[in-house]
Motif scaffolding. Structure first.
Motif, PDB file in Angstrom:
ATOM      1  N   UNK A 207       0.808  -1.217   0.000  1.00  0.00           N
ATOM      2  CA  UNK A 207       0.000   0.000   0.000  1.00  0.00           C
ATOM      3  C   UNK A 207       0.843   1.271   0.000  1.00  0.00           C
ATOM      4  N   UNK A 208       2.120   1.189   0.355  1.00  0.00           N
ATOM      5  CA  UNK A 208       2.993   2.354   0.180  1.00  0.00           C
ATOM      6  C   UNK A 208       3.266   2.584  -1.306  1.00  0.00           C
ATOM      7  N   UNK A 209       3.557   1.495  -2.048  1.00  0.00           N
ATOM      8  CA  UNK A 209       3.772   1.612  -3.488  1.00  0.00           C
ATOM      9  C   UNK A 209       2.501   2.088  -4.191  1.00  0.00           C
ATOM     10  N   UNK A 210       1.354   1.522  -3.799  1.00  0.00           N
ATOM     11  CA  UNK A 210       0.097   1.969  -4.385  1.00  0.00           C
ATOM     12  C   UNK A 210      -0.219   3.404  -4.047  1.00  0.00           C
ATOM     13  N   UNK A 211       0.156   3.839  -2.834  1.00  0.00           N
ATOM     14  CA  UNK A 211      -0.112   5.202  -2.395  1.00  0.00           C
ATOM     15  C   UNK A 211       0.858   6.232  -2.942  1.00  0.00           C
ATOM     16  N   UNK A 212       2.062   5.801  -3.334  1.00  0.00           N
ATOM     17  CA  UNK A 212       3.010   6.735  -3.941  1.00  0.00           C
ATOM     18  C   UNK A 212       2.495   7.244  -5.278  1.00  0.00           C
ATOM     19  N   UNK A 213       1.844   6.390  -6.013  1.00  0.00           N
ATOM     20  CA  UNK A 213       1.335   6.781  -7.320  1.00  0.00           C
ATOM     21  C   UNK A 213       2.102   6.095  -8.431  1.00  0.00           C
ATOM     22  N   UNK A 214       1.382   5.795  -9.501  1.00  0.00           N
ATOM     23  CA  UNK A 214       1.976   5.060 -10.617  1.00  0.00           C
ATOM     24  C   UNK A 214       3.043   5.878 -11.330  1.00  0.00           C
ATOM     25  N   UNK A 215       2.859   7.194 -11.385  1.00  0.00           N
ATOM     26  CA  UNK A 215       3.849   8.050 -12.034  1.00  0.00           C
ATOM     27  C   UNK A 215       5.168   7.998 -11.277  1.00  0.00           C
ATOM     28  N   UNK A 216       5.095   8.021  -9.949  1.00  0.00           N
ATOM     29  CA  UNK A 216       6.308   8.001  -9.129  1.00  0.00           C
ATOM     30  C   UNK A 216       7.028   6.663  -9.279  1.00  0.00           C
ATOM     31  N   UNK A 217       6.282   5.572  -9.182  1.00  0.00           N
ATOM     32  CA  UNK A 217       6.895   4.244  -9.306  1.00  0.00           C
ATOM     33  C   UNK A 217       7.530   4.078 -10.681  1.00  0.00           C
ATOM     34  N   UNK A 218       6.814   4.501 -11.716  1.00  0.00           N
ATOM     35  CA  UNK A 218       7.367   4.414 -13.063  1.00  0.00           C
ATOM     36  C   UNK A 218       8.573   5.311 -13.245  1.00  0.00           C
ATOM     37  N   UNK A 219       8.546   6.485 -12.632  1.00  0.00           N
ATOM     38  CA  UNK A 219       9.677   7.415 -12.717  1.00  0.00           C
ATOM     39  C   UNK A 219      10.922   6.832 -12.044  1.00  0.00           C
ATOM     40  N   UNK A 220      10.726   6.202 -10.889  1.00  0.00           N
ATOM     41  CA  UNK A 220      11.856   5.580 -10.183  1.00  0.00           C
ATOM     42  C   UNK A 220      12.436   4.437 -11.002  1.00  0.00           C
ATOM     43  N   UNK A 221      11.556   3.654 -11.619  1.00  0.00           N
ATOM     44  CA  UNK A 221      12.020   2.516 -12.417  1.00  0.00           C
ATOM     45  C   UNK A 221      12.819   2.980 -13.637  1.00  0.00           C
ATOM     46  N   UNK A 222      12.386   4.060 -14.248  1.00  0.00           N
ATOM     47  CA  UNK A 222      13.043   4.532 -15.463  1.00  0.00           C
ATOM     48  C   UNK A 222      14.317   5.329 -15.167  1.00  0.00           C
ATOM     49  N   UNK A 223      14.276   6.222 -14.170  1.00  0.00           N
ATOM     50  CA  UNK A 223      15.410   7.128 -13.920  1.00  0.00           C
ATOM     51  C   UNK A 223      16.468   6.486 -13.016  1.00  0.00           C
ATOM     52  N   UNK A 224      16.024   5.958 -11.877  1.00  0.00           N
ATOM     53  CA  UNK A 224      16.909   5.284 -10.920  1.00  0.00           C
ATOM     54  C   UNK A 224      18.016   6.190 -10.381  1.00  0.00           C
ATOM     55  N   UNK A 225      17.854   7.471 -10.511  1.00  0.00           N
ATOM     56  CA  UNK A 225      18.784   8.452  -9.941  1.00  0.00           C
ATOM     57  C   UNK A 225      17.980   9.593  -9.365  1.00  0.00           C
ATOM     58  N   UNK A 226      18.365  10.030  -8.153  1.00  0.00           N
ATOM     59  CA  UNK A 226      17.620  11.086  -7.483  1.00  0.00           C
ATOM     60  C   UNK A 226      17.591  12.358  -8.313  1.00  0.00           C
ATOM     61  N   UNK A 227      18.729  12.739  -8.884  1.00  0.00           N
ATOM     62  CA  UNK A 227      18.785  13.980  -9.638  1.00  0.00           C
ATOM     63  C   UNK A 227      17.932  13.985 -10.882  1.00  0.00           C
ATOM     64  N   UNK A 228      17.658  12.803 -11.444  1.00  0.00           N
ATOM     65  CA  UNK A 228      16.885  12.716 -12.687  1.00  0.00           C
ATOM     66  C   UNK A 228      15.384  12.620 -12.447  1.00  0.00           C
ATOM     67  N   UNK A 229      14.967  12.431 -11.200  1.00  0.00           N
ATOM     68  CA  UNK A 229      13.546  12.302 -10.903  1.00  0.00           C
ATOM     69  C   UNK A 229      12.824  13.621 -11.102  1.00  0.00           C
ATOM     70  N   UNK A 230      11.528  13.526 -11.390  1.00  0.00           N
ATOM     71  CA  UNK A 230      10.714  14.731 -11.540  1.00  0.00           C
ATOM     72  C   UNK A 230      10.472  15.376 -10.179  1.00  0.00           C
ATOM     73  N   UNK A 231      10.047  16.630 -10.211  1.00  0.00           N
ATOM     74  CA  UNK A 231       9.759  17.343  -8.964  1.00  0.00           C
ATOM     75  C   UNK A 231       8.668  16.636  -8.175  1.00  0.00           C
TER      76      UNK A 231
END
Length: 451
Positions: A207-231
């Motif tokens: 439920x933490x992953x579900x609550x973070x949001x699909x955009x966030x989970x997908x962004x983490x999977x694609x970028x995998x770097x803190x500096x490259x993540x969206x705001x």
């Protein structure tokens, strides 16, 4: 009258009576609730007869991924009925239009502009581009997380209940957890597994992953770097981590010696596991491993505030959202620092975003206050218990202090209304806030005194 004129008049009539996307979306949720309630009322769905109103209440709770219930789901419904509830949870959690667009895409049918407009409201987006891509991301993330959750939970429940029942329990709770629904098939929710490490890691992770949001989970999977993540991803990760850490420390501090909650558990290990679970579950998950009704008033108030905040946008969670809270705090700090704009992580926020946050928060507070007021008119129970139930319903959380099962038809109807508006209301509000209209008349500036 020519055929062309008749056709034009027909098109004009359709346009005249065409509902706006938010209204269409609300009707989709309402029809799903009615159909789900009707199916749950059938003899094939229940082990013991229930009223149509009870079936509609459970259906509303499932479609809005809340988890409040007036009956014990595990002993009241058959496997078929539990499967219906699980499907309703999945539909409501991932979004009704999300499933519709997926089916259309699978059949090779192009998604038109009306469907895109409704999908935009369902996913709480402001743009129309890349919506079909977002749908595929949502389903990929959901299926992957739920399958992993099923495998992890089966390690605990298959040896205890056997292959068939153990796998079913694992599947149901995995779907319920990822969609932040809070429905459980055990009489005491998950209190029997208060110190089980696998349950205490798997369920909250879902439920933490579900609550973070699909955009966030997908962004983490694609970028995998803190500096490259969206705001948005950065704000969600920082905000979620901060709220969980704060809630964990405070829950342990406030309830450590309470014999009705942590004080009744054996050893500090069980207390820490329970503190961790109860710190994350108010983020609209609704599961519990201790008696929520036995919490101190201070802990209850803290839990209510966490329920109001909820999870992230484009997620399975409810509430006013973590990013809304962060923007409110940033705006308050900027006011006292006499700053004319907001800056965070090297990015600035527009004034219209701040106004949207303020409007959403104000409307949400009015809804919650109105729901509490209506409940107190017809019920003489403990005020804090009524506040807790209404807040839980609006935040689509599902935690309860035992009051929901004691409410009459009016009280349960109010809870159903709060669950529905808690799930659909903010989307409708967001549509009107996103609608821009240029003012035709400009007025001279005036002055009022504040504070």
């Amino acid at each position: 009258m020519t055929v062309a004129r008749k056709s034009a008049r027909g098109r004009l009539g359709l346009q005249t009576f065409r509902l706006p996307p938010p209204a269409t979306l609300a009707l989709l949720y309402l029809f799903s609730i009615l159909i789900g309630g009707g199916v749950l009322w059938l003899p094939i769905s229940v082990q013991q007869p229930v009223s149509l109103f009870t079936a509609l209440f459970i259906s509303t709770s499932a479609v809005t991924v809340t988890g409040l219930s007036t009956v014990d789901v595990g002993t009241t419904f058959t496997v078929f009925g539990e499967a219906v509830i699980m499907i309703l949870i999945q539909l409501g959690g991932l979004g009704l239009m999300t499933f519709a667009v997926l089916v259309l895409s699978a059949l090779g049918i192009p998604v038109g502009m009306p469907q895109r407009l409704i999908l935009r409201e369902d996913l709480n987006q402001t743009a129309l581009n890349n919506l079909t891509v977002l749908v595929r991301v949502i389903f990929s993330v959901a299926i992957l997380c739920e399958v992993v959750g099923l495998l992890a939970l089966s390690i605990v429940w298959v040896p205890q209940f056997g292959w068939a029942q153990g796998l079913w329990y694992a599947a149901f709770h995995s779907v319920s957890a990822f969609n932040n629904a809070g429905f459980a098939l055990f009489p005491g929710n998950l209190s029997a597994f208060v110190d089980d490490p696998i349950v205490n890691i798997t369920i909250p992770a879902l439920f933490i992953l579900g609550g973070l949001g699909f955009i966030v989970v997908g962004d983490i999977y694609q970028k995998r770097r803190w500096g490259a993540l969206t705001l948005h991803s950065k704000l969600m990760l920082v905000g979620t981590g901060s709220l969980i850490a704060f809630a964990f420390v405070m829950f342990a501090f406030l309830e450590w010696s309470n014999p009705g909650t942590l004080g009744g558990l054996k050893g500090p290990g069980a207390k820490l596991w329970a503190s961790w679970f109860q710190a994350v579950t108010p983020r609209t998950a609704g599961f519990n491993t201790i008696d929520t009704g036995a919490m101190h008033d201070s802990t209850t108030l803290m839990t209510m505030m966490l329920m109001l905040v909820g999870g992230g946008s484009t997620s399975t969670a409810g509430g006013i959202k973590v990013t809304t809270l962060i923007v409110l705090i940033l705006a308050t700090v900027a006011f006292f620092r006499r700053q004319s704009s907001l800056h965070v992580f090297g990015r600035s926020l527009k004034l219209e975003e701040i106004m949207k946050v303020m409007a959403l928060t104000t409307v949400s507070m009015i809804m919650v206050a109105g729901g509490i007021f209506a409940m107190t008119i017809n019920h003489d129970g403990e005020f804090i218990d009524l506040m807790f139930e209404v807040t839980s319903a609006f935040g689509t959380v599902g935690l309860s202090r035992g009051t929901t099962g004691e409410l009459d038809t009016f009280g349960l109807s109010m809870i159903m209304v709060m669950m529905f508006f808690g799930r659909v209301g903010p989307l409708t509000i967001g549509f009107f806030l996103a609608t821009r209209s240029a003012p035709r008349v400009k007025y001279p500036a005036g002055q009022i005194y504040l504070g």
